[in-house]
Design a protein around this motif. Structure first.
Motif, PDB file in Angstrom:
ATOM      1  N   GLU A 106       0.854  -1.195   0.000  1.00  0.00           N
ATOM      2  CA  GLU A 106       0.000   0.000   0.000  1.00  0.00           C
ATOM      3  C   GLU A 106       0.884   1.237   0.000  1.00  0.00           C
ATOM      4  OE1 GLU A 106      -1.218   1.212   4.560  1.00  0.00           O
ATOM      5  OE2 GLU A 106      -2.368  -0.396   3.642  1.00  0.00           O
ATOM      6  N   GLY A 107       0.301   2.343  -0.489  1.00  0.00           N
ATOM      7  CA  GLY A 107       1.020   3.606  -0.517  1.00  0.00           C
ATOM      8  C   GLY A 107       1.674   3.877  -1.860  1.00  0.00           C
ATOM      9  N   ARG A 108       2.197   5.088  -1.970  1.00  0.00           N
ATOM     10  CA  ARG A 108       2.881   5.509  -3.193  1.00  0.00           C
ATOM     11  C   ARG A 108       4.184   6.204  -2.832  1.00  0.00           C
ATOM     12  NH1 ARG A 108      -0.257   4.841  -7.548  1.00  0.00           N
ATOM     13  NH2 ARG A 108      -2.492   4.528  -7.177  1.00  0.00           N
ATOM     14  N   GLY A 109       5.156   6.030  -3.687  1.00  0.00           N
ATOM     15  CA  GLY A 109       6.449   6.647  -3.421  1.00  0.00           C
ATOM     16  C   GLY A 109       7.395   6.424  -4.573  1.00  0.00           C
ATOM     17  N   SER A 110       8.677   6.453  -4.273  1.00  0.00           N
ATOM     18  CA  SER A 110       9.686   6.308  -5.315  1.00  0.00           C
ATOM     19  C   SER A 110      10.918   5.640  -4.738  1.00  0.00           C
ATOM     20  CB  SER A 110      10.053   7.668  -5.916  1.00  0.00           C
ATOM     21  OG  SER A 110      10.639   8.505  -4.917  1.00  0.00           O
ATOM     22  N   THR A 111      11.748   5.138  -5.622  1.00  0.00           N
ATOM     23  CA  THR A 111      13.015   4.530  -5.252  1.00  0.00           C
ATOM     24  C   THR A 111      14.102   5.088  -6.165  1.00  0.00           C
ATOM     25  OG1 THR A 111      12.030   2.482  -4.423  1.00  0.00           O
ATOM     26  CG2 THR A 111      14.316   2.363  -5.142  1.00  0.00           C
ATOM     27  N   THR A 112      15.234   5.426  -5.586  1.00  0.00           N
ATOM     28  CA  THR A 112      16.384   5.868  -6.367  1.00  0.00           C
ATOM     29  C   THR A 112      17.494   4.837  -6.236  1.00  0.00           C
ATOM     30  OG1 THR A 112      17.308   7.146  -4.517  1.00  0.00           O
ATOM     31  CG2 THR A 112      15.819   8.298  -6.012  1.00  0.00           C
ATOM     32  N   ILE A 113      18.185   4.623  -7.324  1.00  0.00           N
ATOM     33  CA  ILE A 113      19.256   3.638  -7.389  1.00  0.00           C
ATOM     34  C   ILE A 113      20.499   4.299  -7.965  1.00  0.00           C
ATOM     35  CG2 ILE A 113      20.011   1.581  -8.674  1.00  0.00           C
ATOM     36  CD1 ILE A 113      17.178   0.505  -8.335  1.00  0.00           C
ATOM     37  N   GLU A 114      21.645   4.037  -7.335  1.00  0.00           N
ATOM     38  CA  GLU A 114      22.910   4.598  -7.811  1.00  0.00           C
ATOM     39  C   GLU A 114      23.969   3.505  -7.834  1.00  0.00           C
ATOM     40  OE1 GLU A 114      26.331   7.885  -6.562  1.00  0.00           O
ATOM     41  OE2 GLU A 114      24.368   7.887  -5.573  1.00  0.00           O
TER      42      GLU A 114
ATOM     43  N   GLU B  56       8.816   5.680  -9.860  1.00  0.00           N
ATOM     44  CA  GLU B  56       7.727   5.873  -8.906  1.00  0.00           C
ATOM     45  C   GLU B  56       6.863   4.616  -8.854  1.00  0.00           C
ATOM     46  OE1 GLU B  56       5.611   9.370 -10.000  1.00  0.00           O
ATOM     47  OE2 GLU B  56       7.277  10.723  -9.504  1.00  0.00           O
ATOM     48  N   TRP B  57       6.490   4.200  -7.650  1.00  0.00           N
ATOM     49  CA  TRP B  57       5.704   2.996  -7.467  1.00  0.00           C
ATOM     50  C   TRP B  57       4.405   3.292  -6.718  1.00  0.00           C
ATOM     51  CZ3 TRP B  57       5.749   3.202  -2.275  1.00  0.00           C
ATOM     52  CH2 TRP B  57       6.927   3.552  -1.603  1.00  0.00           C
ATOM     53  N   GLY B  58       3.483   2.344  -6.830  1.00  0.00           N
ATOM     54  CA  GLY B  58       2.205   2.433  -6.134  1.00  0.00           C
ATOM     55  C   GLY B  58       1.742   1.047  -5.754  1.00  0.00           C
ATOM     56  N   PRO B  59       0.505   0.912  -5.273  1.00  0.00           N
ATOM     57  CA  PRO B  59       0.009  -0.399  -4.859  1.00  0.00           C
ATOM     58  C   PRO B  59       0.142  -1.428  -5.984  1.00  0.00           C
ATOM     59  CG  PRO B  59      -1.502   1.319  -4.159  1.00  0.00           C
ATOM     60  CD  PRO B  59      -0.496   1.979  -5.044  1.00  0.00           C
ATOM     61  N   ARG B  60       0.629  -2.620  -5.630  1.00  0.00           N
ATOM     62  CA  ARG B  60       0.801  -3.763  -6.522  1.00  0.00           C
ATOM     63  C   ARG B  60       1.957  -3.586  -7.510  1.00  0.00           C
ATOM     64  NH1 ARG B  60      -4.785  -3.411  -5.555  1.00  0.00           N
ATOM     65  NH2 ARG B  60      -5.623  -5.311  -4.620  1.00  0.00           N
ATOM     66  N   SER B  61       2.863  -2.622  -7.251  1.00  0.00           N
ATOM     67  CA  SER B  61       4.096  -2.543  -8.038  1.00  0.00           C
ATOM     68  C   SER B  61       5.065  -3.625  -7.583  1.00  0.00           C
ATOM     69  CB  SER B  61       4.759  -1.177  -7.877  1.00  0.00           C
ATOM     70  OG  SER B  61       4.013  -0.145  -8.471  1.00  0.00           O
ATOM     71  N   LEU B  62       5.910  -4.045  -8.506  1.00  0.00           N
ATOM     72  CA  LEU B  62       6.944  -5.043  -8.236  1.00  0.00           C
ATOM     73  C   LEU B  62       8.252  -4.532  -8.811  1.00  0.00           C
ATOM     74  CD1 LEU B  62       7.624  -8.084  -7.368  1.00  0.00           C
ATOM     75  CD2 LEU B  62       7.302  -8.613  -9.800  1.00  0.00           C
TER      76      LEU B  62
END
Length: 363
Positions: free
Chosen positions: A89-97, A107-113
């Motif tokens: 649940e929820g929405r947000g983001s992930t950064t990768i370096e 950016e991800w939200g519910p049911r993202s993989l």
């Protein structure tokens, strides 16, 4: 010779020793409602978390539930174990370096993989200022920690696995479809925005209207696949090695689990947020009792590209869709316990759902 001050060190599980020192709860069970798991502050991530150890998790895999309060972010992380993340649940983001400075953000939200490429530096951000974000990750930390039994190395190695990043578009929800055979068709990517919307491919060997897709994520050894059952149907019973962590994505239903010769079944009811892992070679069967297609995600160690063990190689390449009468691990409908279909008819009747498949076995 060991003394009282220096006890004999035998039977050590370095992963469990490390986990005990991290100060987060450990939830155990046959099946777990991840939405209700109690989390506590985890200093390592600067977020709230809990470990989840299912009865059938096996020797190689564990899960972590990560709760990000509103507007929070994790501390930067990097590690030598693989990690596949599902958004509850929820929405947000992930950064990768990467070590060479290449950056990706999505950016991800519910049911993202999505998968974290091996040993890159990354952070998760909650995009809401008022709601929590809840993530669950499947990791290969137990096998990695037990191999090296050195946390500083696992969390501090500098090696850059450039081949694990994949194509830049893999972080934007795009991917490559690799056709193989029913049951083994592959979607290669690093990020799937919504598992409920992803196109699946027919796999009728597993049941009427059955569909699935297998994933290659971040060139990893961790496996993931997504399966679907139409309303009013259920899959054929089957068995395989331990550590397949099954999570409901859409719809609802239940699964029966049993060992050959058991007098009765163990039942796990599931909806979005439920996870369970059938123990090693324990037969199990999935039933959709909802009026919509039921999708579930399974994660494990041993991918289609890198099966890792001979047991996973057999399971992933036809074992779970080949009849036990032919040397495989699937029970055909006509050979199943007659109680199974009768119980399904009773449950769906109470739920107001029409059974859409004939009964093939003896009553």
């Amino acid at each position: 010779m060991a003394t009282a001050a220096e006890p004999t060190r035998v039977g050590v599980d370095p992963y469990l020793v490390w986990l005990a020192g991290e100060g987060i709860p450990v939830v155990e069970g046959f099946g777990v409602d991840l939405m209700r798991v109690e989390t506590r502050p985890w200093a390592r991530l600067e977020a709230k978390a809990a470990a989840v150890h299912l009865k059938g998790r096996g020797d190689f895999v564990s899960m972590f539930v990560l709760e990000l309060p509103p507007a929070a972010a994790t501390a930067p992380q990097r590690h030598l174990y693989e990690e596949v993340v599902y958004v509850l649940e929820g929405r947000g983001s992930t950064t990768i370096e990467a070590v060479d400075g290449r950056r990706h953000a999505f950016e991800w939200g519910p049911r993202s993989l999505f998968a974290i490429p091996l040993n890159v530096r990354y952070r998760h951000f909650n995009g809401s200022g008022s709601e929590r974000a809840l993530l669950v990750s499947t990791t290969s930390l137990p096998v990695v920690m037990n191999l090296f039994h050195n946390p500083d190395f696992v969390f501090g190695a500098e090696w850059d696995f450039q081949e694990r990043l994949g194509r830049a578009r893999y972080f934007q929800g795009e991917g490559d479809f690799i056709p193989l055979r029913p049951g083994n068709h592959v979607w290669e990517t690093n990020f799937v925005p919504d598992l409920a919307a992803l196109e699946l491919k027919d796999w009728s060997e597993r049941g009427p209207g059955s569909k699935n897709i297998m994933f290659v994520l971040a060139e990893g050894t961790l496996h993931a696949h997504l399966s679907e059952m139409p309303p009013g149907t259920y899959k054929k019973g089957h068995r395989h090695p331990a550590d397949f962590h099954v999570m409901s994505v859409t719809g609802g239903g239940y699964s029966l689990l049993w060992y050959e010769g058991d007098a009765d079944f163990h039942r796990v009811d599931w909806q979005h947020g439920t996870v369970f892992a059938p123990p090693d070679q324990m037969f199990h069967q999935h039933f959709n009792t909802s009026p919509v297609p039921a999708r579930y995600l399974a994660t494990a160690l041993g991918s289609l590209r890198y099966p890792f063990t001979e047991g996973k190689r057999k399971a992933l390449f036809g074992g779970v869709s080949t009849s036990v009468k032919q040397g495989g691990d699937q029970i055909e409908y006509e050979d199943q316990d007659p109680r199974i279909h009768r119980r399904y008819e009773e449950v769906t009747r109470r739920a107001g759902v029409e059974v859409r498949m004939p009964f093939l076995g003896p009553r």
